[in-house]
Design an enzyme around this catalytic site. Structure first.
Site, PDB file in Angstrom:
ATOM      1  N   GLU A   1       0.831  -1.202   0.000  1.00  0.00           N
ATOM      2  CA  GLU A   1       0.000   0.000   0.000  1.00  0.00           C
ATOM      3  C   GLU A   1       0.865   1.252   0.000  1.00  0.00           C
ATOM      4  O   GLU A   1       1.773   1.384   0.813  1.00  0.00           O
ATOM      5  CB  GLU A   1      -0.917  -0.021   1.227  1.00  0.00           C
ATOM      6  CG  GLU A   1      -1.608   1.291   1.538  1.00  0.00           C
ATOM      7  CD  GLU A   1      -2.425   1.822   0.374  1.00  0.00           C
ATOM      8  OE1 GLU A   1      -2.401   3.036   0.153  1.00  0.00           O
ATOM      9  OE2 GLU A   1      -3.078   1.020  -0.322  1.00  0.00           O
TER      10      GLU A   1
ATOM     11  N   ARG B   1     -20.347  15.958  -3.196  1.00  0.00           N
ATOM     12  CA  ARG B   1     -20.713  14.957  -2.191  1.00  0.00           C
ATOM     13  C   ARG B   1     -20.629  15.583  -0.802  1.00  0.00           C
ATOM     14  O   ARG B   1     -19.689  16.321  -0.501  1.00  0.00           O
ATOM     15  CB  ARG B   1     -19.789  13.738  -2.266  1.00  0.00           C
ATOM     16  CG  ARG B   1     -19.940  12.907  -3.530  1.00  0.00           C
ATOM     17  CD  ARG B   1     -18.973  11.715  -3.528  1.00  0.00           C
ATOM     18  NE  ARG B   1     -19.231  10.806  -4.618  1.00  0.00           N
ATOM     19  CZ  ARG B   1     -18.681  10.896  -5.830  1.00  0.00           C
ATOM     20  NH1 ARG B   1     -17.854  11.902  -6.079  1.00  0.00           N
ATOM     21  NH2 ARG B   1     -18.956  10.016  -6.770  1.00  0.00           N
TER      22      ARG B   1
ATOM     23  N   ASP C   1     -11.726  -1.446 -10.657  1.00  0.00           N
ATOM     24  CA  ASP C   1     -11.602  -0.250 -11.481  1.00  0.00           C
ATOM     25  C   ASP C   1     -10.345  -0.241 -12.348  1.00  0.00           C
ATOM     26  O   ASP C   1     -10.281   0.516 -13.320  1.00  0.00           O
ATOM     27  CB  ASP C   1     -11.599   1.008 -10.600  1.00  0.00           C
ATOM     28  CG  ASP C   1     -12.997   1.413 -10.166  1.00  0.00           C
ATOM     29  OD1 ASP C   1     -13.968   0.842 -10.698  1.00  0.00           O
ATOM     30  OD2 ASP C   1     -13.117   2.296  -9.297  1.00  0.00           O
TER      31      ASP C   1
END
Length: 453
Positions: free
Chosen positions: A44, A193, A309
């Protein structure tokens, strides 16, 4: 993040390297492949896993997997089950039941949940099965025809594995090594949002119903639409406002512009009152980009694959992006649950691709269809859409031009309210990714037995 694994010709497990970017699909893949017995290393880039994003819609095709993975109690604790789906234009146009009715039909609930809560849930079940390495930025990929592939880190260190999975999002580093990366193009849309504490909503007689009777609400209008629903056990209200994108990096007037875009959208002033609760600190603006799903998710080397994705970016108009990534992970984990022969990895990856590609293409098409339907300009076509939606609400299959479309092969083209169409709901929400992969494996075993006899 990346995920890597190792093995010889035959071994009880593979060494898998997964770049997941702390995303929903990556953590799901780490869990599914880890519980199948493979050694999982996750790389990560970020120094820590943070709570990011806002609301996520978890349809039955996704919730049945999460419940099977032991997350049912957490979904009930942190999620919200909307009782209905309502399409509005100034006033309600169409209504579709969700809640218990939807759950009985499709065998699993429909939830709304905060992305951070969902990520925490997935991290909890994936943690025992993965070695998570933070602050590890992947810069490149190294592969040769006869050796294990490896990722090259910013530090110069290499991590090699029997299988590398790029679940690193739309700007995937792994995808860039496939030779034909899909071009990312703007849709022309952007999104505001905001999440609002429902403690404010319950004080207003026009808004308290949004909390007491949780719904999945969609307000439609020319070139834009709004989606709203409760999350976090009804403690927050999630509002997503899609609108034409404007080239600007200045966010100082975002709140004022957001409110002006939707002025007068509903007679009860629900939209205006919700937007009045948004502040510049809580409002997030982002541009919606799109790219065509790749026609090949497997690298020519045969031991590198994309997921979520990274290979099929999904726009939010069908609210199925997270579900498709979780389905990918479930299918991949099931396919690799019994096979331990190193040279078969390419065949398994192509089987995964062939199993998943038609479904994500179909879902992507449905998403684009919703965009067109929701954003129609006022006029004859919009009025025909509204009539069709009302007919569909009564169980009739009538096209937007007033004729029956019972014989139409592609139901998506004539359906105006996808959530109101039983056939499309069955195909989208009755799907079980693990069962489909298991069925494929059983077919392979039967074929092998026939060939051996």
């Amino acid at each position: 993040m990346f995920l890597v694994s190792s093995c010889v010709e035959f071994r009880s497990h593979f060494q898998i390297l997964l770049k997941v970017g702390a995303g929903i699909g990556g953590l799901s893949a780490a869990f599914c492949l880890g519980r199948a017995g493979h050694n999982i290393t996750v790389l990560e880039k970020a120094p820590r896993l943070e709570e990011v994003g806002a609301g996520v819609q978890v349809g039955p095709n996704m919730s049945r997997l999460l419940i099977r993975w032991g997350l049912g109690p957490q979904l009930d604790q942190y999620g919200v089950k909307p009782r209905s789906f309502s399409l509005c234009q100034c006033k309600e146009v169409a209504f579709s039941p969700l809640g218990e009715t939807f759950e009985q039909v499709h065998g699993a609930p429909y939830y709304h949940i905060h992305r951070g809560d969902l990520l925490n849930m997935l991290y909890t079940i994936a943690k025992p099965f993965m070695n998570l390495l933070l602050s590890e930025e992947v810069m490149d990929l190294h592969q040769t025809p006869y050796s294990r592939p490896a990722v090259i880190m910013k530090s110069g260190q290499r991590f090699a594995g029997d299988l590398i999975i790029g679940a690193d999002g739309v700007h995937s580093i792994i995808k860039k090594n496939f030779g034909k990366p899909s071009e990312i193009k703007p849709t022309g849309d952007a999104a505001y949002r905001v999440t609002i504490p429902t403690s404010y909503l319950v004080k207003d007689p026009d808004l308290i119903g949004l909390v007491e009777n949780p719904q999945y609400l969609c307000w439609m209008g020319p070139e834009k639409h709004i989606v709203g629903y409760c999350i976090r056990a009804r403690e927050e209200y999630n509002l997503v406002m899609i609108h034409p994108a404007v080239e600007s990096t200045d966010k100082s007037n975002d709140v004022e512009r957001m409110r002006s875009l939707y002025k007068g959208w509903d007679t009860r002033q629900v939209v205006g009152k919700l937007q009045a609760l948004a502040t510049s600190r809580t409002l997030i603006r982002s541009v919606l980009n799109a790219s065509t799903p790749l026609d090949s998710w497997v690298h020519d080397q045969g031991h590198i694959v994309l997921l979520g994705d990274a290979c099929h970016p999904m726009l939010p108009y069908r609210a199925q992006g997270s579900a498709m990534a979780v389905e990918d992970a479930a299918a991949l984990g099931e396919i690799f649950s019994d096979f331990n022969e190193w040279k078969r990895i390419p065949d398994l990856l192509y089987a995964f691709q062939n199993l998943r590609l038609p479904r994500v293409l179909w879902t992507c098409e449905a998403s684009w269809h919703n965009r067109r339907v929701f954003h129609l300009p006022d006029g004859e076509e919009q009025e025909a859409r509204d009539r069709t939606m009302r007919a569909e609400m009564l169980g009739q299959t009538i096209s937007s031009n007033g004729s029956s479309d019972e014989g139409c092969e592609n139901v998506i083209y004539y359906t105006q309210n996808l959530l109101g169409n039983p056939k499309l709901n069955h195909e989208q929400f009755g799907y079980d990714a693990e069962l489909e992969a298991r069925t494929w494996k059983q077919g392979m075993k039967i074929s092998a037995m026939i060939n051996a006899s």
